[in-house]
Write a protein that holds these residues in place. Structure first.
Motif, short mmCIF file in Angstrom:
data_model
loop_
_atom_site.label_atom_id
_atom_site.label_comp_id
_atom_site.label_asym_id
_atom_site.label_seq_id
_atom_site.Cartn_x
_atom_site.Cartn_y
_atom_site.Cartn_z
N HIS A 89 0.83 -1.19 0.00
CA HIS A 89 0.00 0.00 0.00
C HIS A 89 0.88 1.26 0.00
CE1 HIS A 89 0.98 0.13 4.19
NE2 HIS A 89 0.51 -1.10 4.32
N MET A 90 0.21 2.42 -0.13
CA MET A 90 0.96 3.66 -0.34
C MET A 90 1.92 3.97 0.82
SD MET A 90 1.29 5.54 -2.87
CE MET A 90 2.59 6.74 -2.99
N ALA A 91 1.52 3.68 2.06
CA ALA A 91 2.41 3.98 3.20
C ALA A 91 3.70 3.16 3.08
CB ALA A 91 1.70 3.66 4.51
N LEU A 92 3.57 1.93 2.61
CA LEU A 92 4.77 1.09 2.47
C LEU A 92 5.62 1.58 1.29
CD1 LEU A 92 6.43 -1.29 3.39
CD2 LEU A 92 4.93 -2.82 2.12
N LYS A 93 4.96 1.99 0.20
CA LYS A 93 5.71 2.55 -0.93
C LYS A 93 6.49 3.78 -0.47
CE LYS A 93 2.66 1.02 -4.66
NZ LYS A 93 1.78 1.38 -5.75
N ASN A 94 5.81 4.66 0.30
CA ASN A 94 6.49 5.85 0.82
C ASN A 94 7.66 5.47 1.71
OD1 ASN A 94 4.97 7.83 -0.40
ND2 ASN A 94 3.47 7.93 1.25
N SER A 95 7.45 4.43 2.51
CA SER A 95 8.51 4.00 3.42
C SER A 95 9.72 3.49 2.62
CB SER A 95 7.93 2.90 4.32
OG SER A 95 8.93 2.29 5.06
N PHE A 96 9.47 2.71 1.57
CA PHE A 96 10.58 2.23 0.72
C PHE A 96 11.32 3.41 0.09
CE2 PHE A 96 8.40 -2.12 -0.26
CZ PHE A 96 9.02 -2.69 0.84
N LEU A 97 10.54 4.39 -0.43
CA LEU A 97 11.17 5.53 -1.10
C LEU A 97 11.99 6.35 -0.13
CD1 LEU A 97 8.23 6.60 -3.43
CD2 LEU A 97 10.37 5.50 -4.10
N ASN A 98 11.44 6.52 1.06
CA ASN A 98 12.13 7.27 2.10
C ASN A 98 13.47 6.58 2.45
OD1 ASN A 98 11.60 9.55 3.84
ND2 ASN A 98 11.86 8.06 5.48
N ASP A 99 13.43 5.26 2.62
CA ASP A 99 14.65 4.49 2.91
C ASP A 99 15.66 4.65 1.78
OD1 ASP A 99 13.47 3.54 5.19
OD2 ASP A 99 12.99 1.55 4.40
N LEU A 100 15.16 4.54 0.55
CA LEU A 100 16.04 4.62 -0.63
C LEU A 100 16.72 5.99 -0.70
CD1 LEU A 100 17.11 3.62 -3.35
CD2 LEU A 100 14.88 4.05 -4.36
N VAL A 101 15.92 7.05 -0.50
CA VAL A 101 16.47 8.41 -0.59
C VAL A 101 17.46 8.67 0.55
CG1 VAL A 101 15.85 10.86 -0.45
CG2 VAL A 101 14.50 9.31 -1.86
N ASN A 102 17.14 8.20 1.75
CA ASN A 102 18.06 8.40 2.88
C ASN A 102 19.38 7.66 2.63
OD1 ASN A 102 16.33 10.03 4.25
ND2 ASN A 102 15.47 8.41 5.52
N GLY A 103 19.28 6.43 2.15
CA GLY A 103 20.49 5.64 1.88
C GLY A 103 21.33 6.29 0.78
N MET A 104 20.67 6.77 -0.28
CA MET A 104 21.42 7.36 -1.39
C MET A 104 22.03 8.71 -1.00
SD MET A 104 21.71 5.34 -3.86
CE MET A 104 22.46 6.46 -5.00
N THR A 105 21.32 9.49 -0.18
CA THR A 105 21.87 10.78 0.27
C THR A 105 23.14 10.52 1.08
OG1 THR A 105 19.61 11.60 0.42
CG2 THR A 105 21.29 12.95 1.46
N PHE A 106 23.08 9.51 1.94
CA PHE A 106 24.25 9.15 2.75
C PHE A 106 25.39 8.67 1.86
CE2 PHE A 106 26.66 5.79 4.92
CZ PHE A 106 27.13 6.48 6.01
N LEU A 107 25.06 7.82 0.89
CA LEU A 107 26.09 7.27 -0.01
C LEU A 107 26.79 8.38 -0.80
CD1 LEU A 107 26.81 4.20 -0.78
CD2 LEU A 107 25.69 4.72 -2.93
N HIS A 108 25.99 9.33 -1.30
CA HIS A 108 26.56 10.43 -2.09
C HIS A 108 27.46 11.35 -1.25
CE1 HIS A 108 23.92 10.48 -5.99
NE2 HIS A 108 24.46 9.31 -5.75
N GLU A 109 27.19 11.40 0.05
CA GLU A 109 28.02 12.25 0.91
C GLU A 109 29.21 11.48 1.50
OE1 GLU A 109 25.12 13.84 3.60
OE2 GLU A 109 24.47 15.37 2.16
#
Ligand SMILES: Nc1nc2c(ncn2[C@@H]2O[C@H](COP(=O)(O)OP(=O)(O)OP(=O)(O)O)[C@@H](O)[C@H]2O)c(=O)[nH]1
Length: 294
Positions: free
Chosen positions: A74-94
């Motif tokens: 459902h949408m909350a889980l999709k948001n949760s996946f996207l949030n995790d992905l963005v947080n992980g990628m922001t950390f990786l890029h820095e």
């Protein structure tokens, strides 16, 4: 438990030399610690067991989950996946790693608590020794592997081994599309079917207008805008992960979602399945009873 990724290193290579730069890469990748980065455990750099070892995530890859029709997302889980992905990628890029270069749904793994973790990045020196012909990919699988790569990188004769940060943002846009619609990469409706080879050729020329469909609500509309921005033709027009992080944070009451609350989704599915099979059994019994006996 660990996940072991076998490397396609040619038979002629008996051992990968541990150069200074390779040792530095191994150190950097081992030291990386973030909730949304899958921990790297080690590598075997000798024949015949060339492989990379990472922590094992019980729910498999995002690619597998999205293609599993029984997995209710459902949408909350999709948001949760996207949030995790963005947080992980922001950390990786820095971090000293700087960019992923092979970001796609098969390189996002999901643990038992439904937390998404990014995997299979860096170690460009080892990966450049792989021979893709050893993977015996058919045409579909070969082009499928290209579809998350930004067009400016696809057009290069020799791509930067670590990819680029704006290239990662493009790949994120492709994942966003896959997560929102769950019909696979570049899906544009039943009537818009193209082979993976045709899609890759189109992306090579110019970015496809992968027109979205089925806008459900305001949040989804914002995500669609973000998705379209992420695959802008000019890399400099794409947002950075830092910028995407603050945008996605609007939906981030998801940050406070207790992942354990999301877990019963699978259980519900199993229960539904059991009920369905019981109904089926019952229906068969009924039809046996109601069938006229000769
Ligand atoms: N269950 C589980 N499966 C994993 C894990 N890590 C990787 N996998 C599986 O391995 C698959 C990825 O295999 P790869 O050989 O890296 O495939 P790929 O990502 O297409 O290959 P590359 O182009 O080399 O990145 C995923 O789709 C998962 O099915 C893990 O931690 N847990």
């Amino acid at each position: 438990m660990v996940a072991i990724k076998k490397l396609a290193i040619p038979k002629s290579v008996k051992k990968i030399k541990s150069s200074r730069s390779l040792l530095k890469e191994l150190k950097d990748v081992t030291e990386l610690q973030h909730e949304n980065i899958n921990p790297f455990i080690g590598a075997c750099l000798e024949a015949p067991y060339f492989c990379l070892v990472t922590e094992y995530c019980g729910n498999g890859s995002l690619e597998n989950l999205l293609s599993d029709e029984e997995f209710r997302c459902h949408m909350a889980l999709k948001n949760s996946f996207l949030n995790d992905l963005v947080n992980g990628m922001t950390f990786l890029h820095e971090s000293p790693i700087q960019s992923h270069g092979r970001l796609k749904t098969s390189n996002c793994v999901v643990d038992d608590q439904l937390v998404l973790k990014i995997t299979d990045f860096s170690l460009a020196e080892i990966r450049s020794m792989e021979d893709s012909s050893l993977l015996n990919l058919d045409e579909h699988s070969f082009f499928l592997k290209q579809l998350g790569i930004a067009p400016e990188l696809l057009r290069m004769e020799i791509r930067p081994p670590k990819g680029t940060q704006s290239g990662d943002v493009y790949s994120f846009g492709i994942i966003l599309h896959e997560v929102l619609y769950r019909h696979g990469i570049f899906y544009r409706g039943e009537d818009e079917y193209s082979s993976t080879k045709e899609i890759a050729a189109n992306v090579y020329k110019i970015i496809l207008n992968t027109s979205p469909f089925g806008v459900e609500n305001e949040n989804v509309e914002t995500l669609i805008e973000l998705m379209m921005n992420s695959w802008a033709e000019k890399p400099q027009d794409r947002l950075t992960f830092k910028e995407i992080q603050s945008l996605v944070a609007q939906f981030s009451d998801v940050k406070n979602i207790d992942h354990r609350l999301l877990k019963p989704i699978n259980i519900t599915n199993i229960v539904n399945k059991t009920i369905e099979s019981e109904i089926q059994e019952l229906a068969e019994k009924i039809s046996l009873i109601s069938e006229p006996h000769e």
